[in-house]
Scaffold this active site. Structure first.
Site: not given
Ligand code: NAD
Length: 486
Positions: A291, A388, A182, A235, A257
Site C-alpha cells: 500500500c 492504483e 476473515k 484493503g 486503511e
Molecule cells: P480488497 O479490498 O479486495 O480485499 C480486502 C479484504 O476485504 C479481503 O479480506 C476481502 O476478502 C475482503 N472483502 C472483499 N469484499 C468485501 C465486502 N464486500 N465486505 C467485506 N469484506 C470484503 O483488497 P486486496 O485486493 O486484498 O488488497 C489490496 C488493496 O489493499 C490495495 O488497494 C492496497 O492499497 C490496500 N492496502 C492498504 C493498506 C493500508 O494500510 N492502507 C495496506 C495493505 C493493502
C-alpha cells in the site's frame, strides 16, 4: 519444494470457540502458489453466513469474561504468542511466500515487522491506561476510563497476510476485545498459521475466531451484524467505501486503511543514487503490491535523464522468479486476477501514449511474473498516473519547480505515503507542510514505517484512527468520562 504435491494437500478449517471446524455446507476453495500456475497448496473452508454468525455469537459471549481478564494476564498471552511467532519465523515466512509469491527475504521481513509492532503494543498498553486527575471543583475527581468496545471484525488483505492482521488483532486483544477474523481469499494459510499460534499460546476459547471464505459473501455478514462494534479493515478503497456505507447502519466504528498512489519527488539537489535505490526498494519490493509502494516518480527536469538511466539499468539487472529462491529479487504477483489487472494497466498505459522504458510484455507460462516496469512521458490524465495499479509499475513525470512537484504529487484522490529526496532543509520543510499524505519521508523510501508512529492515509486512502502508535490502541476502546464527588 515450491509446491505441495497433489496427494499431500491439506484441508484447513475455521477456528471457532477454540475448535477447528468445517463450514456447514462442507464446501472448500483452493489456494494457488502464484509462482506455479495451476498449483494447489491447500483447501480452505468456504464459510457460509451461518458459520460467520456462529463465530460472532461466540465472540459476543466471550467478551464479558475476556474484558474482565486482568491486563497483565492478557499481556502474558500476547507475550507467549510473540515468542511462538519468533520461533516460527522461518516456517511462517515460507507459508507467506508460497501463497503470496513475495520473496522469502521479504516474507521474513514481514514476520520481523509484525514482531516489532507486536512488542511495541505489548509494552505500550500498560502506559496507555490510567488518566486520573482533579476536576474543576476540589471535591470532584475525574478520569477517563478506557473500556473495550466488544466484538471486533478484522478484515485483512493478501499483500501482508500476517503482518496486517497482527497489527490489528494484538491491540484489539490487549485492550480486552474479542475478535472475528476473515483473512483475504488469496492468503488464508497465513491466517490459519497465526490462529494456530494463538491456540498454542493458550488464548481462552472464543476470544479469537477465524472464518475463511469470499469477502463479498461473508465479509458483509461481519459488517452488518450490530454486535460487531468495530471493524478494522485494510484493503482497496472501493471495498472500504462499501464497508463504510454498510457499517453506518449500526454506526459501527471504522478503521479503514485503503489504497494509495504514492509519489517520490526527486529534487535537483538530491543524491541520485539514494533516490534510485529508494525508488527500486519501494517500487518493486513485494512486486509493488504494497500500500505504501512508490508508484509515481516525479523528477526535477535537471536530473531526470541521469536518474532514469540509473533506474532503467537497475530494473534490467533485477531477477524475477519463484520467491522461495534466496537469490531472486522479485517474486510473481499474487495471482491470476492481479496478473490480469496489472497486464491490462500496462497495455492501457501503452495505448495512452506513455513509453515503456523498462519491462516486458507479461506472459510467462510458468507463473504470474511481471518484470519491473517503468513508463515515461506520462501525463496526469493517464490512468497510469491516476489509478492504483498495485504492481511493479512506475509512472514517471517531470517538473520544473518545488511547488510544481508538490502539486503533481497531490494530484490524486489518494493520500497514503510520500517521499522527497533533497539536501535542502527548506525544500524538505515546504514538502512536509504541503504534501497531502499520511506519511511524509525525507530521503527515505515511501514504505518505511515505525510502530510508534501513526500509520494511516488521508483523502481516499483511509478513514478512522490510524494503526500503530497510541491511536492503534485507542481505536479499540470506548472512552468513558467518569466524575466522582466525594
Ligand atoms: P480488497 O479490498 O479486495 O480485499 C480486502 C479484504 O476485504 C479481503 O479480506 C476481502 O476478502 C475482503 N472483502 C472483499 N469484499 C468485501 C465486502 N464486500 N465486505 C467485506 N469484506 C470484503 O483488497 P486486496 O485486493 O486484498 O488488497 C489490496 C488493496 O489493499 C490495495 O488497494 C492496497 O492499497 C490496500 N492496502 C492498504 C493498506 C493500508 O494500510 N492502507 C495496506 C495493505 C493493502
Amino acid at each position: 519444494m515450491s509446491v505441495v504435491e497433489k496427494e499431500k494437500i491439506e484441508t484447513f478449517q475455521n477456528f471457532v470457540n477454540g475448535k477447528w471446524k468445517r463450514s456447514r455446507n462442507g464446501a472448500t476453495f483452493e489456494n494457488e502458489n502464484p509462482a506455479v500456475r495451476g498449483s494447489n497448496i491447500g483447501l480452505f473452508q468456504s464459510s457460509t453466513p451461518e458459520d460467520v454468525r456462529e463465530a460472532i455469537d461466540v465472540a459476543h459471549n466471550t467478551f464479558r469474561p475476556w474484558r474482565r481478564t486482568p491486563l497483565a494476564e492478557r499481556q502474558q498471552y500476547i507475550a507467549e504468542f510473540l515468542r511462538l511467532l519468533k520461533e516460527s519465523r522461518e516456517e511462517l515466512a515460507r507459508v507467506v511466500t508460497l501463497e503470496n509469491g513475495k520473496t522469502i527475504k521479504e516474507s521474513r521481513a514481514e514476520v520481523d515487522s509484525a514482531l516489532v509492532e507486536g512488542t511495541y503494543h505489548l509494552n505500550q498498553v500498560s502506559a496507555f491506561y490510567g488518566h486520573i486527575g482533579p476536576g474543576s471543583f476540589r471535591d470532584i475527581s475525574t478520569w477517563v476510563q478506557y473500556e473495550p468496545v466488544g466484538v471486533v471484525g478484522v478484515i485483512s488483505p493478501w499483500n501482508f497476510p500476517m503482518n496486517v492482521m497482527s497489527r490489528k488483532t494484538l491491540p484489539a486483544l490487549l485492550t480486552g476485545n474479542t475478535v472475528v477474523f476473515k483473512p483475504a481469499t488469496f492468503t488464508p494459510w497465513s491466517g490459519v498459521f497465526m490462529t494456530q499460534l494463538f491456540e498454542r499460546a493458550g488464548l481462552p476459547a472464543g476470544v479469537f475466531n477465524l472464518v475463511t471464505g469470499l469477502g463479498s459473501s461473508i465479509g458483509n455478514v461481519i459488517v452488518d451484524d450490530p454486535r460487531v462494534r468495530a471493524i478494522t479493515f485494510t484493503g482497496s478503497t472501493e471495498v472500504g467505501k462499501k464497508i463504510q456505507v454498510r457499517g453506518s447502519a449500526n454506526l459501527t466504528r471504522m478503521q479503514l486503511e485503503l489504497g494509495g498512489k504514492n509519489a517520490i519527488i526527486v529534487m535537483d539537489d538530491a543524491d541520485i543514487n539514494d533516490a534510485v535505490t529508494a525508488t527500486v526498494t519501494a517500487g518493486f519490493s513485494n512486486g509493488g503490491q504494497w500500500c505504501t509502494s512508490t508508484s509515481r516518480v516525479l523528477l526535477h527536469r535537471d536530473i531526470a535523464k541521469t536518474f532514469l538511466e540509473a533506474l532503467v539499468s537497475r530494473c534490467e539487472k533485477m531477477t524475477v522468479g519463484d520467491g522461495i529462491s534466496e537469490t531472486v529479487d522479485m517474486g510473481p504477483v499474487a495471482g491470476p486476477q492481479q496478473f490480469e489487472d496489472i497486464s491490462k494497466a500496462i497495455r492501457q498505459a501503452q495505448a495512452d501514449g506513455a513509453q515503456m522504458v523498462a519491462g516486458a510484455a507479461p506472459g510467462d507460462p510458468k507463473g504470474y511474473f511481471i518484470r519491473p516496469t517503468v513508463f515515461t512521458g506520462v501525463k496526469t490524465d493517464m490512468a497510469v498516473f491516476r489509478d492504483e495499479i498495485f504492481g511493479p509499475v512506475l509512472a514517471v513525470c517531470e517538473f520544473g519547480s518545488l511547488e510544481e512537484g508538490i502539486e503533481l504529487a497531490n494530484k490524486s484522490i489518494y493520500g497514503l505515503s510520500s517521499a522527497m529526496f533533497t539536501k535542502s532543509l527548506s525544500n524538505a520543510k515546504k514538502y512536509i507542510d504541503g504534501i497531502e499524505a499520511g506519511l511524509a519521508h525525507v530521503n527515505i523510501h515511501t514504505g518505511y514505517k515505525e510502530p510508534s508512529m501513526p500509520f494511516g492515509g488521508v483523502k481516499q486512502s483511509g478513514a478512522g484512527l490510524p494503526e500503530n502508535a497510541r491511536t492503534g490502541l485507542e481505536f479499540f476502546v470506548d472512552q468513558k468520562a467518569v466524575y466522582i464527588r466525594s
